[in-house]
Every structure is written in C-alpha cells, then in structure tokens.
Write an enzyme that holds these catalytic residues in place. Sequence first.
Site, mmCIF file in Angstrom:
data_model
loop_
_atom_site.group_PDB
_atom_site.id
_atom_site.type_symbol
_atom_site.label_atom_id
_atom_site.label_comp_id
_atom_site.label_asym_id
_atom_site.label_seq_id
_atom_site.Cartn_x
_atom_site.Cartn_y
_atom_site.Cartn_z
ATOM 1 N N ARG A 184 0.849 -1.200 0.000
ATOM 2 C CA ARG A 184 0.000 0.000 0.000
ATOM 3 C C ARG A 184 0.885 1.250 0.000
ATOM 4 N NH1 ARG A 184 -1.969 1.779 4.611
ATOM 5 N NH2 ARG A 184 -2.450 -0.257 5.482
ATOM 6 N N TYR A 232 -14.303 17.905 -17.057
ATOM 7 C CA TYR A 232 -14.699 16.496 -17.009
ATOM 8 C C TYR A 232 -15.773 16.324 -15.921
ATOM 9 C CZ TYR A 232 -14.602 11.517 -16.242
ATOM 10 O OH TYR A 232 -14.983 10.218 -16.086
ATOM 11 N N ASP A 283 -4.864 19.444 -15.448
ATOM 12 C CA ASP A 283 -5.235 18.092 -15.852
ATOM 13 C C ASP A 283 -4.734 17.924 -17.290
ATOM 14 O OD1 ASP A 283 -6.524 15.840 -16.905
ATOM 15 O OD2 ASP A 283 -8.356 16.140 -15.740
ATOM 16 N N LYS A 289 -6.525 6.952 -20.055
ATOM 17 C CA LYS A 289 -6.658 7.467 -21.413
ATOM 18 C C LYS A 289 -5.353 7.249 -22.194
ATOM 19 C CE LYS A 289 -10.582 8.539 -19.573
ATOM 20 N NZ LYS A 289 -10.900 9.837 -18.989
HETATM 21 C C1 PLP Z 1 -11.489 10.293 -17.707
HETATM 22 C C2 PLP Z 1 -11.055 11.582 -17.160
HETATM 23 C C3 PLP Z 1 -10.909 11.762 -15.767
HETATM 24 C C4 PLP Z 1 -11.267 10.676 -14.765
HETATM 25 O O1 PLP Z 1 -10.394 9.600 -14.852
HETATM 26 P P1 PLP Z 1 -10.815 8.053 -14.578
HETATM 27 O O2 PLP Z 1 -9.559 7.324 -14.902
HETATM 28 O O3 PLP Z 1 -11.954 7.727 -15.480
HETATM 29 O O4 PLP Z 1 -11.192 7.958 -13.146
HETATM 30 C C5 PLP Z 1 -10.435 12.987 -15.342
HETATM 31 N N1 PLP Z 1 -10.133 13.986 -16.195
HETATM 32 C C6 PLP Z 1 -10.274 13.840 -17.529
HETATM 33 C C7 PLP Z 1 -9.915 14.971 -18.435
HETATM 34 C C8 PLP Z 1 -10.728 12.643 -18.054
HETATM 35 O O5 PLP Z 1 -10.884 12.514 -19.381
#
Ligand code: PLP
Length: 392
Positions: free
Chosen positions: A61, A113, A185, A210
């Site tokens: 962890r 998002y 982000d 992604k």
């Molecule tokens: C998908 C996404 C998230 C969230 O991420 P998860 O891996 O689905 O929890 C946050 N920010 C953006 C820009 C995203 O496309």
Amino acid sequence: MRAECYYDDYDKKENLHFDSKVVHGALGCDPMTGSLSFPIFQTATYKHRAFDVSTGYLYSRLQNPTRQELERTMAILEEGFEAFAFTSGQAAHMALFGMLKDGDHIILSDDLYGGTFRIAEDIFRELGCDFEYVDMSDIENLEAAMKDNTKMVFLETPTNPMMRVSDIRKVSEVAHRYNAVFVVDNTFLTPYFQKPLTLGADIVTHSGTKYICGHNDVIAGIVVIKDDTYSDHFHMQLKSRGNGLGPMDSWLLIRGLKTLSLRMEKHNENAKIVAKWLRNHPKVKKVYYAGFEDHKGYQISLSQTTGFGGMISFELDSLDTAKKLLSDVKMILFAESLGGTETLVTYPLTQTHESIPADIREKLGINERFIRISIGIEDPRDIIADLEQALG
Ligand SMILES: *Cc1c(COP(=O)(O)O)cnc(C)c1O
C-alpha cells in the site's frame, strides 16, 4: 536502518530525448536480474533482512517496485520531482482535493470532465469548500474571480469537450500572485505534446486510463508534482486512503508508455484529417478542434504545445442524425472514454457530462446534437468511411 536497495538508484535520463525516455523508463530493466521487462511485483508485503534492516519496501500500500517504476517514469516524462499512481483519475483527484480545507475557495475550468465536477460538488462542497467555474481561456475572467482565500486553480486545456485553450503561463502568473496551487489536468495532450510543469504549473494530473495507458484496458490515475512541497501530502494519501495502483495495472501502463510517442503522433495526424473532413460535411454544423488555424486558442497552442491531440467535438444538424450516427457506426465504437487505439464516439449529454447541471451544459453548447470523438490510430480512410456511412 535501511539496507541498500536495488531499486533506489535510477537514472533521470536527462540526456535522452523524449521518444527514448518513454521506452527506457526510470530503471527500465530489473537491476537485480537484468529482466528487460520490468517485473510485476505481485506481493502485499516484504521480508525484513534483520531487526531494523529492511529492503526499503515495507508493504505494497505504501510502496511497490512496479508502481514505483511507473511513477518515476511519469516524473521523468513530465519533468517533475515525483509522481504518484492511483487506482483511477478520480482517485488521483480525490487525493489532490484532500489538501482542501473548510473555507477554501477553488477555481476550476467551467468546461470540465463531469467526474471532477462531481467530486467538487458532491463531496468537497459538503465539507465547506467553495467552488467556482471559470472560462480561463479569457485570462480576465480568472483575474476577476480570484479571491484572497483562493487555494487552488484547476485547469483543463484543451477543455473537455469544448476544446477551449488557456494560456498556462498566464494562468500560473495569476494563481501564484494569490499563492494558490496551480493544477493542470494534462489527460488530453500528455507530456508528449504539453508539459505544464515547465510552464508554471505546480501539479499535473492524468486519467492514466486514457492516452498514458492507451489501450482501453486499465483504469488508472497519475499525479506529478513539480517540487517536494506536496510530497508528504500525496504519500499520506496513498498510505491512508489506500488508493495506490496495483502492480499488474502499473506494469500495463509502463508497457503502454513505451509507444506513447508513436501513438500520439498518429492520433494527432488522424485527428487533423478527420477534423477537416467533418468541417465540410453538410450535416455537421460546427467542429470544435484545437488544431484549426481559426480556433480562438490556436496561437496559444503554438506557444505551449507541440501538437493538438486526438480529440474532436462536433455539433450535428439534428437529434435524428446524432442518434443515427451513434447507432450505425461499425468500426468506430460508441463508448465512453478516450485516448485508446480504437476510435470512440461519445454522447457527452448522457455519458461523460451527465453530472453537469443543464444550465451550464446549455451555456457551453453540450446539447442533444453534440458528439465527442476520440480519434484512434486506425487508417484515417476507414474512420472517415465509417463516419460517412453512419451520417447517411
Ligand atoms: C477520464 C477523465 C478523468 C477521470 O479519470 P478516470 O480514470 O476515469 O477515473 C479525469 N479527467 C479527464 C480529463 C478525463 O478525461
């Protein structure tokens, strides 16, 4: 006392170029056995060598060598001090927001998002945080919204799904004038095209699900910090919330990263072709794509990114056309998510942006005719042919 650890001494690869860094990671090979493929340390705990002598690893962890290899690789690629790998992008953002306190004011992109919006409104607003949503593509909007108690500025650029572009250097200047933490982000462009920490951001986040993973087969999140200011905070989040990415998923991201440069080039190239084609289609009313020369943020993009990525949004002429497109695509898949090898079409109104209140969605332009497409790495002729037959 800690014993000497095989995994402590890694190379920051500062002499290598980006395309080589993605391939060779931090340690790259296993220093103990020479295994070219970094081992998957599928273990919960670690044997101590003697009283008060550990290997440096105590419990998975807290630390795990496979997760660490991924984290160090991400820190190298984003040119940061340290990185942390979480079980999802949402978990990464929960850990980030864990630094907020009752009475803090936080500014986020207004085009955001949906899951990030949900964390803010459904969890942290109840704890006494005040969130404000601002279109930072116009820096004056940010200047006007800043308050003495603004603790954090959280930016998406380009935004999801409207592809608005903000000037990272300018947002950094304003945020820091108020001593606010500036977070970007970077899910849409990845460090291959954009390195926010080198442009003034304090923290970069990713949905590792992604482009970082790139193959639509893992849910993961990444945080990268510029210096050690928030190091203890994120170690504490991993230790206390227990939200660290598992070894197998970490390995899949290490594996995915090796082709990040190749994939991003192809996503970028394909998106340029498809965006141009969409713009000339009679049933397409408007195309949102950061790579158009007449896009409002085009010059800003040229000053801070080396590409436009693989994301396009567009508005169709009617709900019927939208329904037909989503039902009739063949090679292209109608699915939530983005950034993988497959081209996906998403319907933000009921999928990614369902949590966004109707009035904000309307204002942004996310209506019943609005489609988001994540351009994959297939042959662009097949992507276009499929869109053409599905649009009818
Ligand atoms: C998908 C996404 C998230 C969230 O991420 P998860 O891996 O689905 O929890 C946050 N920010 C953006 C820009 C995203 O496309």
